[in-house]
Design a protein around this motif. Sequence first.
Motif, PDB file in Angstrom:
ATOM      1  N   SER A 260      -2.834   9.148 -46.192  1.00  0.00           N
ATOM      2  CA  SER A 260      -2.093  10.275 -45.637  1.00  0.00           C
ATOM      3  C   SER A 260      -2.420  11.572 -46.365  1.00  0.00           C
ATOM      4  O   SER A 260      -2.688  12.611 -45.738  1.00  0.00           O
ATOM      5  CB  SER A 260      -0.588   9.992 -45.721  1.00  0.00           C
ATOM      6  OG  SER A 260       0.172  11.133 -45.394  1.00  0.00           O
ATOM      7  N   ALA A 261      -2.406  11.520 -47.696  1.00  0.00           N
ATOM      8  CA  ALA A 261      -2.679  12.729 -48.483  1.00  0.00           C
ATOM      9  C   ALA A 261      -4.107  13.209 -48.277  1.00  0.00           C
ATOM     10  O   ALA A 261      -4.366  14.413 -48.181  1.00  0.00           O
ATOM     11  CB  ALA A 261      -2.417  12.448 -49.961  1.00  0.00           C
ATOM     12  N   ARG A 262      -5.060  12.284 -48.228  1.00  0.00           N
ATOM     13  CA  ARG A 262      -6.462  12.659 -48.051  1.00  0.00           C
ATOM     14  C   ARG A 262      -6.720  13.240 -46.666  1.00  0.00           C
ATOM     15  O   ARG A 262      -7.702  13.964 -46.469  1.00  0.00           O
ATOM     16  CB  ARG A 262      -7.355  11.443 -48.317  1.00  0.00           C
ATOM     17  CG  ARG A 262      -7.439  11.079 -49.790  1.00  0.00           C
ATOM     18  CD  ARG A 262      -8.069   9.727 -50.044  1.00  0.00           C
ATOM     19  NE  ARG A 262      -8.208   9.483 -51.482  1.00  0.00           N
ATOM     20  CZ  ARG A 262      -8.545   8.327 -52.025  1.00  0.00           C
ATOM     21  NH1 ARG A 262      -8.773   7.257 -51.247  1.00  0.00           N
ATOM     22  NH2 ARG A 262      -8.652   8.191 -53.330  1.00  0.00           N
ATOM     23  N   LEU A 263      -5.851  12.918 -45.726  1.00  0.00           N
ATOM     24  CA  LEU A 263      -5.967  13.493 -44.389  1.00  0.00           C
ATOM     25  C   LEU A 263      -5.193  14.803 -44.262  1.00  0.00           C
ATOM     26  O   LEU A 263      -5.039  15.335 -43.167  1.00  0.00           O
ATOM     27  CB  LEU A 263      -5.503  12.476 -43.339  1.00  0.00           C
ATOM     28  CG  LEU A 263      -6.428  11.255 -43.183  1.00  0.00           C
ATOM     29  CD1 LEU A 263      -5.818  10.218 -42.262  1.00  0.00           C
ATOM     30  CD2 LEU A 263      -7.809  11.664 -42.690  1.00  0.00           C
ATOM     31  N   GLY A 264      -4.697  15.290 -45.411  1.00  0.00           N
ATOM     32  CA  GLY A 264      -4.143  16.633 -45.454  1.00  0.00           C
ATOM     33  C   GLY A 264      -2.643  16.759 -45.316  1.00  0.00           C
ATOM     34  O   GLY A 264      -2.135  17.876 -45.138  1.00  0.00           O
ATOM     35  N   HIS A 265      -1.898  15.663 -45.431  1.00  0.00           N
ATOM     36  CA  HIS A 265      -0.460  15.719 -45.218  1.00  0.00           C
ATOM     37  C   HIS A 265       0.304  15.605 -46.533  1.00  0.00           C
ATOM     38  O   HIS A 265       0.085  14.655 -47.297  1.00  0.00           O
ATOM     39  CB  HIS A 265      -0.023  14.600 -44.265  1.00  0.00           C
ATOM     40  CG  HIS A 265      -0.553  14.770 -42.892  1.00  0.00           C
ATOM     41  ND1 HIS A 265       0.025  15.614 -41.965  1.00  0.00           N
ATOM     42  CD2 HIS A 265      -1.653  14.248 -42.282  1.00  0.00           C
ATOM     43  CE1 HIS A 265      -0.674  15.586 -40.850  1.00  0.00           C
ATOM     44  NE2 HIS A 265      -1.705  14.772 -41.011  1.00  0.00           N
TER      45      HIS A 265
END
Length: 652
Positions: free
Chosen positions: A39-44
């Motif tokens: 999730s974080a790596r996808l920008g969230h």
Amino acid sequence: MDMMNLAQALDTPGAYLAGSYDLVVIGAGHAGCEAALASARLGHPTLILGMNLDTVANMPCNPNIGGTAKGQLVREIDALGGEMGKAADRAMIQFRMLNASKGPAVLSPRAQIDRRQYQQDMKHTLEKQPNLDLRQGEAIMLLTENENGRPAICGVLLRAGAIYRCQSVILATGTFLEGKIIIGDCQYSGGPDSQFAAHGLSDSMRALGLPLMRFKTGTPTRIKRSSVDFSQLEKQDGDPIVQPFSYDNENDDLACDQLPCWLTWTNERTRSIIEANIDRSPLFSGSIEGVGPRYCPSIEDKIVKFPDKQRHQVFLEPMGRVTEEIYLQGMSSSMPEDVQLAMVRSLPGLQDARIMRSAYAIEYDCLDPTALSPALETLGVSRLYSAGQINGTSGYEEAAAQGLVAGINAARQLRGQEAVIIDRSQAYIGVLIDDLVTKGTQEPYRMMTARAEYRLLLRQDNADARLTPLGRSIGLIDDKRWARFQQKQARIEAEISRCRTTRVKPGPRADLVLEARSSSPLRQPASLAELLRRPELDYACLEPLDEGRPNLARAEQDAVMIALKYEGYIRLEEERIRQFRKLELKRLPPDLDYQAIRGLRLEARQKLAKLRPMSIGQAGRISGVSPADLSVLLVYLQTLSGRGGDSKHESR
């Protein structure tokens, strides 16, 4: 416990708004770590909650990663852009390729892991990740709001009063929900490794209408290394060539100072001790209510269920490089401590063993996975996802795979994108999730090669070829890795073509090479591809006959050899997959009224209405749906098509 929205939660004594995130992940085990990182790596902006931050990515049971079918999962996680394989490579203390004497379809990498190093590495990875906050805390309630007539996630409430507003939640609670530790007559509330159990969240899930089950798992005794007489044990060294899990490390030298494992066996004395105390076993006294794993039974269960088996293997596995703890693989038990000590000391080489941690069973609440969509979103609550042992699975690898998929799909939903559904023909991950959401499970689910009907194509060596393009399209594969992947695939394809056109002539030189492998001499020229189809020949042994051979990495050589040696079988499997996908492409409307379809049996109507399969193919894998029911559905879809009503349902 009633459902609660954000405003009501803020009115509770001691509650306060602590922050807002796109996504909150509850649980920092293997599922939670992969979900939060994706999730974080996808920008969230993402928050991951752990009961104890000293046990992030903990290995409360066996200190290894990979194994039969599980190794395939780890390589698939890595091919999609997950983290488990990288962390395992860094913490590896022994490597073995299982089933090395069998065909490539069942080869499975397995590594002994330094437990603490793996934990520290994964925790640091989470800490360094942009868009990700790591927080110690216990979530006790899911906060929801009404959205289109059904509950939708809007936040979480923690025990100490903190409230985090969010758009999505991923449940990755492992075996903590209402956990109960069982050692003989001693039973108490607790989680793995003497941590606290999680209380309250189960009630919150029930209030939302989510169906829960009660499962059980366990872990063996740990003993002190210096108390073992290794001269009585069989030494098991790692493979001389260490093969990495991560494709990032494929061409690197991972040679490390491997630590040995050891093998001993139970005996008649072990059996006698267990039989004399079987009335004290919670497993047989009725004290344990949860259903345990069939494929990883306790030692007392083995003795009772296999009375004719004279002995059972027990592996001694090191827990790490800087600890004296030894893990007894194969000695899972919930027997009283005095019985455990007697059992352990009955084993050859362990007569003077000193126990550092007793074995225990743990019961816990988990979710019926048929309440999930193939995207791992709950069917009854919008934007609530679930991954790992809470879905009824066992194993770190199964958990991490689900966590990665849940993290990807939660992020995609936040951006208004379609969910990523990996099917059974693409990956073991697809088999795992499809089995769970379509068939459910009555016991802790374990991935096995036998569950994958297309395992010749779902090998551990080609996970990148199968899934890295998907990982790239999702956004988890960076430019550097993508370029390296494309170059590798180009070299493999070029070499396959070259082997098909390069011919070897009969003669003394060829006879010498073939004779060394007990292979019949050539009577006429043959291509390298034709020679590779001989079972006794491999790519390496043909080098003296192949002067124009390019310099390929070992993984590339293996890929070429497998593609050519098993070409006929691969072609047959590809045809089976084409037939499989025809049924997968016949989509079923999500709002289809199965009660109104004449010809469906009552059981089929009930199962189809409950599970809401996405396609005819998925419907056919539901227990209770017969081939005749599928024929009725196909006719019904044709009727819809005649009305112009299902064109949107027959394409992905």
